[in-house]
Design a protein around this motif. Structure first.
Motif, PDB file in Angstrom:
ATOM      1  N   CYS A 110      46.985 -10.225  -5.367  1.00 21.50           N
ATOM      2  CA  CYS A 110      47.295  -9.109  -4.840  1.00 21.50           C
ATOM      3  C   CYS A 110      48.595  -8.775  -5.450  1.00 21.50           C
ATOM      4  CB  CYS A 110      47.084  -8.909  -2.849  1.00 21.50           C
ATOM      5  SG  CYS A 110      47.877  -7.958  -2.221  1.00 21.50           S
ATOM      6  N   CYS A 114      54.493 -10.134  -0.113  1.00 17.21           N
ATOM      7  CA  CYS A 114      54.869  -9.633   1.532  1.00 17.21           C
ATOM      8  C   CYS A 114      55.922 -11.508   1.870  1.00 17.21           C
ATOM      9  CB  CYS A 114      53.597 -10.503   2.322  1.00 17.21           C
ATOM     10  SG  CYS A 114      52.624  -7.947   1.956  1.00 17.21           S
ATOM     11  N   CYS A 124      53.078 -14.084   2.606  1.00 18.13           N
ATOM     12  CA  CYS A 124      51.695 -13.819   2.388  1.00 18.13           C
ATOM     13  C   CYS A 124      50.457 -15.293   3.095  1.00 18.13           C
ATOM     14  CB  CYS A 124      51.712 -13.584   1.096  1.00 18.13           C
ATOM     15  SG  CYS A 124      49.845 -13.648   0.415  1.00 18.13           S
ATOM     16  N   LYS A 165      47.277  -2.605   2.992  1.00 15.60           N
ATOM     17  CA  LYS A 165      48.852  -2.289   3.746  1.00 15.60           C
ATOM     18  C   LYS A 165      49.323  -1.016   2.352  1.00 15.60           C
ATOM     19  CE  LYS A 165      50.844  -6.184   5.063  1.00 15.60           C
ATOM     20  NZ  LYS A 165      50.371  -7.354   4.971  1.00 15.60           N
TER      21      LYS A 165
HETATM   22  S1  SF4 Z   1      50.119 -10.704   3.062  1.00 19.20           S
HETATM   23 FE1  SF4 Z   1      51.029  -8.412   1.385  1.00 19.20          FE
HETATM   24  S2  SF4 Z   1      50.596  -9.654  -0.240  1.00 19.20           S
HETATM   25 FE2  SF4 Z   1      49.268 -10.723   0.889  1.00 19.20          FE
HETATM   26  S3  SF4 Z   1      47.572 -10.658   0.554  1.00 19.20           S
HETATM   27 FE3  SF4 Z   1      48.833  -9.316   2.116  1.00 19.20          FE
HETATM   28  S4  SF4 Z   1      49.514  -7.121   1.079  1.00 19.20           S
HETATM   29 FE4  SF4 Z   1      49.287  -8.967  -0.510  1.00 19.20          FE
END
Ligand code: SF4
Length: 365
Positions: free
Chosen positions: A106, A110, A113, A194
């Motif tokens: 991704c 984050c 994550c 997100k």
């Molecule tokens: S937590 Fe954030 S970085 Fe991890 S997969 Fe989800 S959107 Fe992507």
């Protein structure tokens, strides 16, 4: 914030935030497939430099240290074929009957994550060029009758290893997958995101077979720990567009909210109460809305990876403040103590029920 969510149609100058990789690698196998070639055309049209690899192995992803490897990998899109093993699906309770993957990795940042604990190696973003094969494989797992979280058939989760909407402008794979599920009698797609670039999804013939979920969090968590993603207000506004009926300019999808990872930050009742108020303002009209409630947890392995990626993170991962939970294979994870879990659960159940009388809480964990 609340009133802007009531806007149905984004303003004319509205441009969702789209990720642009710095480099894109194609393996020879990916370039042989028609789906891989259509991804090539999209990437080329965006003017992004393309490397055509001479072998089906990715190269040049590692830097001098973990941080440099992270930076290099997170800016790289690799277009590859999913390995044959990916066609043997794994169950994914409590979210769905089965998981399958359009991509792995991704582009967001984050600091909590969950991919840190589930994907090994540099966090490059791999998208799969053999999408038709991946979709053709699903009917083997499809059965009529009640499936997890849906009344009418088998549920398939597409967000275990990626955020599918974050890559859609580069691949078109989510749109193709939603169309495919729209033609199935007993198969239901679920994805979580997100991101907010939902416009390409609004007119699709989904036939009610895709549940679009937005992943959201309280303001202090989102602000401090999420990077490279649209603000929560934009995600709620996008979810509203997906949920509105077609004759009101929306997508007419069943929707859901994934509140994760829930953290008892200072003043958490007020912050999560505001999040639920905003969610109600955005999608309170929707009759078919589900909730998935996931508290923060970490493992020794995910903590190590996250600290190598984000050495200065303010994310609390203190073993002494948690209780240990073991799975049946002996693996350890650290969760909040039982009393805290009870207070959080009580709060969310009461506050969601009050604001969304027809909403369904699918699970708490
Ligand atoms: S937590 Fe954030 S970085 Fe991890 S997969 Fe989800 S959107 Fe992507």
């Amino acid at each position: 914030m609340t009133s802007e969510l009531l806007e149905v149609t984004p303003p004319p100058d509205f441009k969702p935030r789209l990720w642009t990789p710095q480099r894109v690698q194609f393996t020879p196998a990916a370039l042989e497939s028609p789906w891989g070639r259509q991804i090539y055309q999209r990437v080329e049209a965006l003017g992004i430099p393309i490397e055509e690899l001479t072998q089906n192995r990715l190269t040049g992803l590692r830097g001098g240290d973990a941080r440099e490897t992270y930076n290099r990998a997170k800016r790289t899109l690799a277009v590859v074929n999913a390995a044959p093993g990916a066609l043997k699906l794994q169950p994914i309770p409590p979210s769905a009957d089965w998981q399958f993957h359009l991509a792995e990795g991704c582009p967001a940042h984050c600091q909590y994550c969950y991919l840190a604990g589930s994907l090994a190696g540099p966090p490059v973003i791999r998208v799969f060029a053999n999408l038709p094969e991946i979709l053709d494989n699903l009917p083997r797992y499809e059965t009529p009758g009640a499936g997890r979280n849906e009344a009418a058939g088998t549920t398939f989760e597409a967000s275990c290893y990626t955020d599918p909407l974050s890559l859609e402008h580069l691949t078109g794979s989510l749109v193709e997958t939603i169309r495919w599920f729209g033609t199935r009698e007993h198969a239901y797609l679920r994805y979580t995101t997100k991101f907010d670039a939902v416009e390409p999804l609004l007119d699709l013939p989904h036939n009610g077979h895709t549940r679009c979920r937005a992943s959201v969090n309280a303001d202090p968590v989102a602000r401090k720990l999420e990077g490279g993603v649209p603000p929560v207000a934009a995600r709620l506004s996008a979810l509203r567009r997906l949920a509105l009926p077609r004759n009101e300019g929306g997508g007419g999808y069943p929707i859901g909210l994934v509140i994760a990872p829930i953290m008892p930050v200072d003043d958490w009742e007020a912050h999560y109460g505001r999040l639920l108020d905003d969610a109600q303002a955005a999608v309170g009209f929707a009759e078919d809305v589900t909730f998935e409630l996931i508290t923060h947890r970490f493992t020794p392995g995910s903590k190590d990876v996250l600290l190598s990626w984000y050495p200065k993170t303010s994310l609390e991962m203190t073993e002494e403040m948690r209780v240990e939970k073991r799975n049946k294979f002996g693996g350890v994870k650290y969760v909040y103590p039982p009393e805290m879990m009870k207070s959080l659960k009580r709060f969310f159940q009461a506050e969601i029920t009050r604001r969304f009388p027809s909403g369904r809480i699918l699970y708490w964990t």
